[in-house]
Design a protein around this motif. Structure first.
Motif, mmCIF file in Angstrom:
data_model
loop_
_atom_site.group_PDB
_atom_site.id
_atom_site.type_symbol
_atom_site.label_atom_id
_atom_site.label_comp_id
_atom_site.label_asym_id
_atom_site.label_seq_id
_atom_site.Cartn_x
_atom_site.Cartn_y
_atom_site.Cartn_z
ATOM 1 N N GLY A 86 3.938 13.351 5.659
ATOM 2 C CA GLY A 86 3.627 12.031 5.151
ATOM 3 C C GLY A 86 3.057 11.163 6.236
ATOM 4 O O GLY A 86 3.095 11.503 7.407
ATOM 5 N N HIS A 87 2.551 10.024 5.828
ATOM 6 C CA HIS A 87 1.947 9.114 6.807
ATOM 7 C C HIS A 87 3.021 8.415 7.615
ATOM 8 O O HIS A 87 3.981 7.909 7.094
ATOM 9 N N VAL B 182 5.215 9.502 0.986
ATOM 10 C CA VAL B 182 4.158 10.093 0.170
ATOM 11 C C VAL B 182 4.787 10.532 -1.148
ATOM 12 O O VAL B 182 6.005 10.588 -1.285
ATOM 13 N N SER B 183 3.938 10.828 -2.109
ATOM 14 C CA SER B 183 4.422 11.191 -3.439
ATOM 15 C C SER B 183 5.092 12.558 -3.426
ATOM 16 O O SER B 183 4.614 13.512 -2.805
ATOM 17 N N GLY C 185 0.778 -1.232 0.000
ATOM 18 C CA GLY C 185 0.000 0.000 0.000
ATOM 19 C C GLY C 185 0.808 1.278 0.000
ATOM 20 O O GLY C 185 0.270 2.341 0.290
ATOM 21 N N ALA C 186 2.099 1.206 -0.317
ATOM 22 C CA ALA C 186 2.935 2.406 -0.319
ATOM 23 C C ALA C 186 4.083 2.241 -1.308
ATOM 24 O O ALA C 186 4.366 1.134 -1.778
ATOM 25 N N THR C 187 4.727 3.352 -1.620
ATOM 26 C CA THR C 187 5.902 3.303 -2.488
ATOM 27 C C THR C 187 7.043 2.572 -1.797
ATOM 28 O O THR C 187 7.835 1.873 -2.432
ATOM 29 N N ALA C 188 7.124 2.731 -0.499
ATOM 30 C CA ALA C 188 8.179 2.101 0.283
ATOM 31 C C ALA C 188 7.745 2.050 1.743
ATOM 32 O O ALA C 188 6.744 2.658 2.126
ATOM 33 N N HIS C 189 8.494 1.327 2.547
ATOM 34 C CA HIS C 189 8.295 1.303 3.994
ATOM 35 C C HIS C 189 9.621 1.646 4.644
ATOM 36 O O HIS C 189 10.661 1.118 4.267
ATOM 37 N N PHE D 203 11.807 13.371 -5.405
ATOM 38 C CA PHE D 203 12.508 12.196 -4.916
ATOM 39 C C PHE D 203 11.665 10.945 -5.166
ATOM 40 O O PHE D 203 10.449 10.972 -4.974
ATOM 41 N N PRO D 204 12.289 9.834 -5.565
ATOM 42 C CA PRO D 204 11.512 8.608 -5.774
ATOM 43 C C PRO D 204 10.957 8.038 -4.464
ATOM 44 O O PRO D 204 9.910 7.408 -4.458
ATOM 45 N N ILE D 205 11.681 8.258 -3.357
ATOM 46 C CA ILE D 205 11.183 7.892 -2.025
ATOM 47 C C ILE D 205 11.311 9.127 -1.142
ATOM 48 O O ILE D 205 12.404 9.680 -0.985
#
Length: 317
Positions: free
Chosen positions: A314-315, A260-261, A239-243, A265-267
């Protein structure tokens, strides 16, 4: 045993709040006491990223959308977390079955899915050299089971990350001792801002700028074969781009952060780190069906209190 509020280490407990009525008190005195109690617990939940945003259980932050967390111990759930490992003793290099129960009044509690799983189990060696992120599966009796292979003898910390239905999310830490052959080399904690894994070079660009008492960016670049990757190159991972997981070297403070997007930055994520000191950090991402784990060590400096930047957050939990 240590129990954490999500984002920050802290003991949790639940007490029953009751009004004590003394027959000798006047009506005015009784009403005043009740008004004071109502006032004290009217807004007992707050955003961990925006402490000024307060509210009630189940509400979300008006600035970042995060679920509000309990401020006072008496507003947290009284839950007992147990982890049973078999066979005993636990041996390095051999499969160990872990059974995890989260109970209230001796009954297993129901959990909500958070990032596609009802339970996230973060397993690290006590010296923070080794890390694993696994997901126990729910059993018919409401407990959760998973298998793990510990690589070497020593102590391991297991962080159980979960959210009971209708309650705030929590993390509890347990320690397990593993017997067998010790690791070949000792691990030295020293700053590390660049991690290479499977041909990917992952850099925490602002690793030297991390401070407490403020909203803190986590800015990562990812390259492979001289090409800088973009967010669109990554696949959804839980559910995310990364953890991102951070654990303090001294007190084992725990942060589980979700990016978050951001076009730069990619992350990219933001967090609020409460204590200064050395932290180990692991960033996990998925490309071409493969999950990769990049590791870092950061030295978080003491920031000035009240130095809140007021950015979008971000979350994190």
């Amino acid at each position: 045993m240590k129990k954490f509020k999500i984002i920050f280490l802290g003991l949790t407990a639940m007490t029953t709040v009751a009004a004590c009525n003394n027959p000798g008190n006047s009506k005015t005195e009784t009403m005043t006491a009740q008004q004071d109690s109502t006032h004290n617990h009217e807004h007992t939940y707050a955003c961990t990223m925006h402490p000024e945003v307060t509210g009630h259980k189940g509400e979300k932050c008006t600035k970042c959308g995060m679920e509000l967390q309990p401020i006072h111990k008496e507003d947290a759930a009284k839950l007992a977390v147990s982890i049973l490992a078999s066979p005993q003793p636990i041996e390095a290099g051999k499969t160990t079955a872990l059974s995890i129960s989260i109970k209230e009044n001796e009954k297993n509690v129901g959990l909500e899915e958070v990032h596609e799983m009802k339970m996230h189990l973060l397993v690290v060696s006590e010296d923070l050299s080794w890390f694993d992120h696994i997901h126990p599966e729910e059993q018919q009796d409401g407990s959760y089971s998973v298998k793990e292979i510990f690589p070497a003898a020593g102590n391991y910390l297991l962080f159980t990350d979960y959210k009971p239905k209708g309650l705030a999310g929590e993390v509890e830490m347990k320690k397990l001792e593993v017997t067998g052959t010790a690791g070949a080399t000792s691990f030295e904690l020293k700053p590390k801002a660049v991690s290479t894994i499977a041909g990917y070079t992952v850099t925490l660009i602002n690793a030297n700028d991390l401070k407490t008492n403020q909203t803190q960016d986590l800015q990562f670049s990812v390259e492979k074969n001289g090409k800088k990757l973009k967010e669109s190159d990554f696949q959804n991972y839980l559910g995310a781009t990364a953890h991102i997981v951070m654990i303090g070297a001294k007190d084992k403070d725990f942060l589980h952060i979700h990016p978050v997007s951001d076009k730069r930055f990619p992350i990219y994520a933001q967090t609020n780190i409460k204590k200064a000191g050395l932290y180990r950090m692991w960033a996990q991402f998925k490309i071409d069906g493969q999950v990769h784990t990049a590791d870092f060590t950061v030295d978080v400096a003491q920031g000035e209190k009240g130095n809140e930047e007021g950015k979008n957050h971000g979350h994190q939990h």
